[in-house]
Design an enzyme around this catalytic site. Sequence first.
Site, PDB file in Angstrom:
ATOM      1  N   HIS A  49       5.323  -5.021   9.459  1.00 54.40           N
ATOM      2  CA  HIS A  49       6.272  -3.933   7.538  1.00 54.40           C
ATOM      3  C   HIS A  49       4.693  -3.835   6.889  1.00 54.40           C
ATOM      4  CE1 HIS A  49       6.559  -5.209   3.202  1.00 54.40           C
ATOM      5  NE2 HIS A  49       8.373  -4.520   3.498  1.00 54.40           N
TER       6      HIS A  49
ATOM      7  N   ASP B  26       2.510 -13.604   9.487  1.00 50.24           N
ATOM      8  CA  ASP B  26       3.705 -12.973   8.688  1.00 50.24           C
ATOM      9  C   ASP B  26       5.396 -13.467   9.167  1.00 50.24           C
ATOM     10  OD1 ASP B  26       4.782 -12.172   6.820  1.00 50.24           O
ATOM     11  OD2 ASP B  26       4.875  -9.958   7.734  1.00 50.24           O
TER      12      ASP B  26
ATOM     13  N   GLN C 285      10.121 -13.426   7.188  1.00 50.15           N
ATOM     14  CA  GLN C 285      11.876 -13.140   8.048  1.00 50.15           C
ATOM     15  C   GLN C 285      11.872 -14.249   8.405  1.00 50.15           C
ATOM     16  OE1 GLN C 285      13.621 -11.002   6.801  1.00 50.15           O
ATOM     17  NE2 GLN C 285      12.144  -9.370   5.695  1.00 50.15           N
TER      18      GLN C 285
ATOM     19  N   LYS D 169      12.546 -14.387  -1.077  1.00 51.59           N
ATOM     20  CA  LYS D 169      13.549 -14.152   0.635  1.00 51.59           C
ATOM     21  C   LYS D 169      14.573 -15.249   0.693  1.00 51.59           C
ATOM     22  CE  LYS D 169      10.519  -9.943   2.370  1.00 51.59           C
ATOM     23  NZ  LYS D 169      11.555  -9.209   1.832  1.00 51.59           N
TER      24      LYS D 169
ATOM     25  N   CYS E 124       9.684  -0.445   4.625  1.00 53.32           N
ATOM     26  CA  CYS E 124       8.888  -0.461   4.525  1.00 53.32           C
ATOM     27  C   CYS E 124       8.185  -0.644   5.969  1.00 53.32           C
ATOM     28  CB  CYS E 124       8.307  -1.974   3.785  1.00 53.32           C
ATOM     29  SG  CYS E 124       8.864  -1.204   2.214  1.00 53.32           S
TER      30      CYS E 124
END
Lengths: 428, 149
Positions: A143, A220, A223, A246, A386
């Site tokens: 991202h 990261d 997700q 999220k 993104c």
Amino acid sequence: MTDGTQAPGTPHGLPGLLDTEAIRKDFPILHRTVHGGKPLIYLDNAASSQKPRQVLDAVNEYYERHHANVHRGVHILAEESTALYEGARDKVAAFINAPSRDEVVFTKNASESLNLVANMLGWADDPYRVDSRTEVVITEMEHHSNIVPWQLLAQRTGATLKWFGLTDDGRLDLSRIDEVITERTKVVSFMLVSNVLGTVNPVDEIVRRAQEVGALVVVDASQAAPHMPLDVQSLGADFVVFTGHKMCGPTGIGVLWGRQELLEDLPPFLGGGEMIETVTMHASTYAPAPHKFEAGTPPIAQAVGLGAAVDYLSGIGMERIAEHEHALTAYALGRLAEVPDLRIIGPVTGEDRGATISFTLGDIHPHDVGQVLDEQGIAVRVGHHCARPVCLRYGIPATTRASFYLYSTPAEVDALVAGLEYVRGFFG
Amino acid sequence: MYQDVILDHYKNPHGRGLREGDAEVHHVNPTCGDEITLRVRYEGERIADVSYEGQGCSISQASASVLNDLLVGRELKDALAVQETFLTLMQSKGRLTPDDAMEETLEDAVAFAGVSKYPARVKCALLSWMAWKDATAQALGETALEEKL
């Protein structure tokens, strides 16, 4: 109710699905209609999830009953708000199996968490300092929030930015891992699950190589945290970031988890109230982590909301959520394969992949796909998500992306497929 | 929003392809990745050609086709008036019903009135028009452009 062999909310009899009928009752927004009475089919969960009433109530109750600034004042409200804010930190720490609550830093979002790490390392002393003799490694699937902070760091320090490329089937190309991660590498930062391709990345292999050369690892998990059990200890990373909105939480709250000794050693980035120990006009000393990295009044209500979200998700069970999404994704991949001219960008089977599916539909531009789907009440994301380098890699201007969550159903997948057939007819 | 006129221009764009020009610009719409490369050629202050290549949604591509129809052959002053009218329509948030004068000025571009209701898509419709203005400024100079406004 159906019989005992099939849970309610599983009209297709897919094994592993959650009782979505019950879950959806918790999410008020899923009951609204759009565009003249069409039921809302929300398939944009990778961008942001919807919020259950339990989270909305927690935020509301915080403001109605307990609000005051935290960590200051001796009155009852200040004590209550501080207890709620710090209680949220305990909940998040337990949710990610952090060895200590002091390793959980609240930020605004995952982007801020990543920028914070990049700046800690840019201003750090040896042995952590990133400078012109060192390298930073990312991947081509990141991202923008895990690309741009490292580009900025590299430009400002003279460090070299390197990255892993992608294979044709949407996975990281680690074939030359020893050449990409070298003795000069100071930090390796990558996503656990891709927000475009859905790929779940092989953390162990990357961590092993990074540890061989003494590089720090940043994961990261934006997700991943909403969708699967996340255990920062078993990941073996040094920093893990994710965002609240999220995962059923409010906007404006993110998390940086970091190993305690690193948070102790590394310098603060933002200065201000609450991050200090003592201040004179000449110099200041800093509070211990996590407060050292939380300058200013923090997002208190948002942290409380995230705590409620974590309770909600844990109540259902992250294993069960992962199982639900896996079953639904496998079903969706099968159904989407029936649509002529549809090309999936990313892994085409459910193996090592999350519940995010990007695709192109012939020559029809994703914006047009998204607009015509929206007219039918189906919310998807269109564009480059993104992560423009991913689109460049696969030679496409943009994709349409459907992404599922714990409340998504096979019937919604069917509606998407029918919607795409309609789109094809419209532009065909 | 998807008027037949728009879909026709999308499927059969007019004047597409890059030809010789006095200036070339490349504009992108970063939110969705629409892109256009556009060239202008002037004979004095008359627009001799507007040629373009691009990729993007039906709105952005159809709009470039309509632009080519409307502007090629016009004097710069008139072209700027058309552009201003189109801009007014696209910024109307769906609240403007084109009158006869506007329909006469904009011809096929009137079909984009419905797009103005969708804030995310207005930029798609304006992409080629902003590119044209930019290319014109480069070809003739900023001052030439400002004098005509």
